[in-house]
Design a protein around this motif. Structure first.
Motif, PDB file in Angstrom:
ATOM      1  N   ARG A  24       5.657 -89.494 -19.603  1.00 30.82           N
ATOM      2  CA  ARG A  24       6.091 -88.126 -19.851  1.00 30.82           C
ATOM      3  C   ARG A  24       6.518 -87.478 -18.548  1.00 30.82           C
ATOM      4  O   ARG A  24       5.838 -87.618 -17.534  1.00 30.82           O
ATOM      5  N   GLU A  26       6.922 -84.576 -15.803  1.00 27.41           N
ATOM      6  CA  GLU A  26       6.041 -83.490 -15.424  1.00 27.41           C
ATOM      7  C   GLU A  26       6.572 -82.180 -15.978  1.00 27.41           C
ATOM      8  O   GLU A  26       7.761 -82.030 -16.215  1.00 27.41           O
ATOM      9  N   LYS A  27       5.673 -81.237 -16.174  1.00 31.81           N
ATOM     10  CA  LYS A  27       6.045 -79.920 -16.683  1.00 31.81           C
ATOM     11  C   LYS A  27       6.662 -79.081 -15.563  1.00 31.81           C
ATOM     12  O   LYS A  27       6.579 -79.413 -14.391  1.00 31.81           O
ATOM     13  N   TRP A  28       7.282 -77.977 -15.964  1.00 31.40           N
ATOM     14  CA  TRP A  28       7.889 -77.039 -15.020  1.00 31.40           C
ATOM     15  C   TRP A  28       6.859 -76.012 -14.585  1.00 31.40           C
ATOM     16  O   TRP A  28       6.058 -75.534 -15.389  1.00 31.40           O
ATOM     17  N   TRP A  29       6.868 -75.668 -13.309  1.00 33.48           N
ATOM     18  CA  TRP A  29       5.958 -74.694 -12.737  1.00 33.48           C
ATOM     19  C   TRP A  29       6.736 -73.702 -11.878  1.00 33.48           C
ATOM     20  O   TRP A  29       7.766 -74.047 -11.299  1.00 33.48           O
ATOM     21  N   GLY A  44       2.122 -71.799 -14.645  1.00 32.96           N
ATOM     22  CA  GLY A  44       2.672 -72.709 -15.627  1.00 32.96           C
ATOM     23  C   GLY A  44       1.551 -73.344 -16.402  1.00 32.96           C
ATOM     24  O   GLY A  44       0.427 -72.836 -16.400  1.00 32.96           O
ATOM     25  N   PRO A  45       1.807 -74.436 -17.032  1.00 34.76           N
ATOM     26  CA  PRO A  45       3.050 -75.218 -17.098  1.00 34.76           C
ATOM     27  C   PRO A  45       3.981 -74.691 -18.191  1.00 34.76           C
ATOM     28  O   PRO A  45       3.562 -74.024 -19.121  1.00 34.76           O
ATOM     29  N   ASP A  47       7.636 -75.840 -20.602  1.00 31.36           N
ATOM     30  CA  ASP A  47       8.401 -76.978 -21.113  1.00 31.36           C
ATOM     31  C   ASP A  47       9.797 -77.062 -20.505  1.00 31.36           C
ATOM     32  O   ASP A  47      10.354 -78.150 -20.394  1.00 31.36           O
ATOM     33  N   THR A  48      10.378 -75.909 -20.136  1.00 33.97           N
ATOM     34  CA  THR A  48      11.735 -75.904 -19.572  1.00 33.97           C
ATOM     35  C   THR A  48      11.778 -75.020 -18.330  1.00 33.97           C
ATOM     36  O   THR A  48      10.936 -74.130 -18.153  1.00 33.97           O
ATOM     37  N   ARG A  77       9.479 -79.153 -11.078  1.00 35.66           N
ATOM     38  CA  ARG A  77       8.640 -80.072 -11.843  1.00 35.66           C
ATOM     39  C   ARG A  77       7.608 -80.653 -10.907  1.00 35.66           C
ATOM     40  O   ARG A  77       7.936 -81.206  -9.861  1.00 35.66           O
ATOM     41  N   GLN A  79       2.918 -81.413 -10.664  1.00 31.93           N
ATOM     42  CA  GLN A  79       1.576 -81.268 -11.212  1.00 31.93           C
ATOM     43  C   GLN A  79       0.694 -80.816 -10.054  1.00 31.93           C
ATOM     44  O   GLN A  79       0.176 -81.642  -9.310  1.00 31.93           O
TER      45      GLN A  79
END
Length: 96
Positions: A24, A26-29, A44-45, A47-48, A77, A79
């Motif tokens: 997966r 990484e999420k956006w922060w 965050g995180p 999704d976009t 992006r 973590q």
């Protein structure tokens, strides 16, 4: 022997189906680095990147109302290992 081949096919199908979940992205922060106090904040995180951008003004408003002086804002992006990283003259960085 047929059972062994069916088992191998079953394992192969499972590994193909499970692969997208193990990789997966990484999420956006939202990363905000302030001058006073010298901190890095992560929000965050998301999704976009657009979702992260839409929340940024509220985070800035909160930090500025607490007297923080903004240095930079980045949407990226990652973590983060900590949501707030405080830097002072005695140490490189301390996770708060």
């Amino acid at each position: 022997m047929l059972g062994f081949y069916l088992f191998c096919i079953y394992i192969g199908v499972l590994s193909v189906l499970a692969a997208p979940y193990s990789r997966r992205p990484e999420k956006w922060w939202v990363e905000i680095v302030t001058d006073l106090p010298r901190c890095t904040y992560y929000f965050g995180p998301f999704d976009t990147d657009k979702e992260a951008s839409s929340h940024t003004p509220g985070y800035l408003e909160d930090l500025e109302s607490e007297g923080a002086k903004r240095v930079s804002i980045r949407i990226k992006r990652c973590q983060p290992s900590a949501l707030t990283i405080y830097e002072d003259e005695f140490s490189e960085s301390i996770a708060a």
